[in-house]
Write a protein that holds these residues in place. Structure first.
Motif, mmCIF file in Angstrom:
data_model
loop_
_atom_site.group_PDB
_atom_site.id
_atom_site.type_symbol
_atom_site.label_atom_id
_atom_site.label_comp_id
_atom_site.label_asym_id
_atom_site.label_seq_id
_atom_site.Cartn_x
_atom_site.Cartn_y
_atom_site.Cartn_z
ATOM 1 N N GLU A 13 0.811 -1.211 0.000
ATOM 2 C CA GLU A 13 0.000 0.000 0.000
ATOM 3 C C GLU A 13 0.847 1.264 0.000
ATOM 4 O O GLU A 13 0.430 2.307 -0.490
ATOM 5 N N LEU A 53 5.597 -1.495 -7.199
ATOM 6 C CA LEU A 53 4.231 -1.812 -6.769
ATOM 7 C C LEU A 53 3.657 -0.692 -5.910
ATOM 8 O O LEU A 53 2.506 -0.280 -6.089
ATOM 9 N N ALA A 57 1.205 0.634 -8.811
ATOM 10 C CA ALA A 57 0.297 -0.481 -9.078
ATOM 11 C C ALA A 57 -1.034 -0.341 -8.366
ATOM 12 O O ALA A 57 -1.156 0.303 -7.322
ATOM 13 N N VAL A 58 -2.036 -0.975 -8.939
ATOM 14 C CA VAL A 58 -3.336 -1.141 -8.295
ATOM 15 C C VAL A 58 -3.322 -2.484 -7.552
ATOM 16 O O VAL A 58 -3.044 -3.522 -8.150
ATOM 17 N N ARG A 59 -3.568 -2.447 -6.255
ATOM 18 C CA ARG A 59 -3.556 -3.648 -5.398
ATOM 19 C C ARG A 59 -2.281 -4.457 -5.579
ATOM 20 O O ARG A 59 -2.303 -5.665 -5.800
ATOM 21 N N GLY A 60 -1.157 -3.789 -5.462
ATOM 22 C CA GLY A 60 0.120 -4.473 -5.586
ATOM 23 C C GLY A 60 0.417 -5.347 -4.380
ATOM 24 O O GLY A 60 0.188 -4.965 -3.239
ATOM 25 N N ARG A 61 0.923 -6.543 -4.644
ATOM 26 C CA ARG A 61 1.311 -7.481 -3.590
ATOM 27 C C ARG A 61 2.616 -8.152 -3.971
ATOM 28 O O ARG A 61 2.846 -8.449 -5.139
ATOM 29 N N ASP A 79 0.096 -7.390 -9.470
ATOM 30 C CA ASP A 79 -0.788 -6.224 -9.357
ATOM 31 C C ASP A 79 -1.979 -6.394 -10.280
ATOM 32 O O ASP A 79 -2.033 -7.311 -11.096
ATOM 33 N N GLU A 80 -2.946 -5.509 -10.134
ATOM 34 C CA GLU A 80 -4.180 -5.555 -10.919
ATOM 35 C C GLU A 80 -4.299 -4.354 -11.841
ATOM 36 O O GLU A 80 -5.396 -3.965 -12.215
ATOM 37 N N THR A 119 2.091 -9.502 -18.628
ATOM 38 C CA THR A 119 1.388 -8.247 -18.403
ATOM 39 C C THR A 119 0.286 -8.058 -19.432
ATOM 40 O O THR A 119 0.357 -8.593 -20.551
ATOM 41 N N GLY A 124 -3.047 -5.767 -15.607
ATOM 42 C CA GLY A 124 -2.024 -5.834 -14.581
ATOM 43 C C GLY A 124 -0.831 -6.667 -14.992
ATOM 44 O O GLY A 124 -0.773 -7.200 -16.106
ATOM 45 N N ARG A 316 -4.250 -14.507 -8.269
ATOM 46 C CA ARG A 316 -4.633 -13.092 -8.351
ATOM 47 C C ARG A 316 -6.100 -12.915 -8.717
ATOM 48 O O ARG A 316 -6.822 -12.122 -8.101
#
Length: 334
Positions: A13, A53, A57-61, A79-80, A119, A124, A316
């Protein structure tokens, strides 16, 4: 046998989580016996991917897992969105993924022993990097196998277990899902892996019977044993419970189901089934933490790639998010 355990998950985050992931990676490097130089390479990889991330990134993990059999650590950045429009440019020197001192994905690719990327825009990106000891001349090559396993939310251990064994043209797989989640479920899954490891090239039916006996002192588990034979083009399997498998290629999609029951509790006399293994099909085995109705077209672009990418895409996009979740993938060797 190849089994790397479950992946620790670090949501990215903000930038502070990068340091947290880097500290965990340092701990894994020590556990895997990496020297200072190799641990430093791992730290750079985690920093580059984690910073990207956190910033973009969107919702990076970030997922981290040791691979003790080959003295390496697996890093998966998920990521998304928004995706990378020009992957080749992102690999060039001087192109930083997140304004970091390194050279972005190009640096990650050079520092890693295995590297792959998938990708789509705007869907993502998934980046896979395995960093290990360059002094290890006896590395177990596992390019045709890959798995992603994550614990249920709030749990410190994963109640799923998986393992691969390779011998000639045959790839043997076990995936176990201990009832419930937490330490007791992890104990049951570990018992299934121990039964498999005793003689992974025994028939799936015999392996399931052995696991059933071994799990009697545990709460029990759903278990699937499989043998994929590239020479004969067949997959033999035996299982009990809600672990399922699919053979997915660009032109076919075949499901492999287990019989009812729970290994270690009650099962019918194990039945072994055999189905054809199309030449380009991935063998994908999932616990019930993964939704069952994912589209086969999702894995189309990944048929010839590192199997861990396919596993990461399913985690994911189709993880239920309330239980342990595992995807193990096998493809034919190049």
């Amino acid at each position: 046998m190849i089994s790397a355990g479950f992946h620790a998950v670090f949501p990215m985050e903000d930038g502070s989580r990068v340091g947290e992931a880097r500290r965990h990676a340092a701990q894994l490097a020590q556990e895997c016996g990496l020297d200072e130089t190799d641990a430093g390479r791992l730290a750079i990889v985690v920093t580059e991917l984690g910073t990207n991330l956190a910033r973009h990134a969107v919702r990076g993990r970030m997922l981290l897992s040791p691979r003790p059999g080959s003295r390496e650590v697996e890093v998966i950045a998920i990521d998304e969105g928004p995706g990378i429009a020009d992957v080749e440019r992102s690999m060039g020197d001087g192109f930083s993924t997140g304004g970091t001192p390194g050279t972005g994905l190009g640096a990650v690719r050079r520092l890693a022993r295995d590297f792959d990327i998938h990708t789509s825009v705007p869907g993502g990106t998934i980046v896979l990097a395995r960093v290990g000891s360059r002094a290890d001349s006896h590395r177990v090559r596992a390019a045709c196998t890959g798995a992603v396993s994550v614990a249920a939310p709030g749990e410190r251990v994963c109640g799923d277990g998986w393992g691969f064994a390779l011998h000639g043209d045959i790839g043997a797989i076990v995936v176990a899902d201990g009832l419930g989640h937490g330490p007791d479920a992890a104990e049951a899954a570990a018992a299934a892996l121990e039964a498999f490891a005793e003689d992974p090239m025994a028939s799936p039916r015999i392996l399931l019977e052995r696991a059933h006996r071994r799990l009697r002192s545990t709460r029990g588990a759903a278990v699937m044993m499989l043998h994929a034979d590239a020479a004969t083009g067949t997959v033999r399997s035996a299982g009990a419970g809600n672990v399922m498998a699919r053979l997915v290629s660009g032109v076919s999609d075949r499901a492999i189901l287990c019989q009812h029951g729970t290994a270690g509790v009650t099962i019918r006399s194990p039945e072994e089934q055999s189905i054809a293994w199309p030449e380009h099909a991935l063998l994908v085995v999932c616990t019930d933490g993964i939704e069952t109705r994912w589209p086969a077209t999702l894995l189309g672009p990944l048929l010839g790639r590192d199997p861990a990418l396919a596993a990461a895409v399913l985690v994911r996009d189709h993880c239920r998010g309330r239980d342990d979740a595992t995807v193990a993938v096998l493809r034919r060797k190049d």
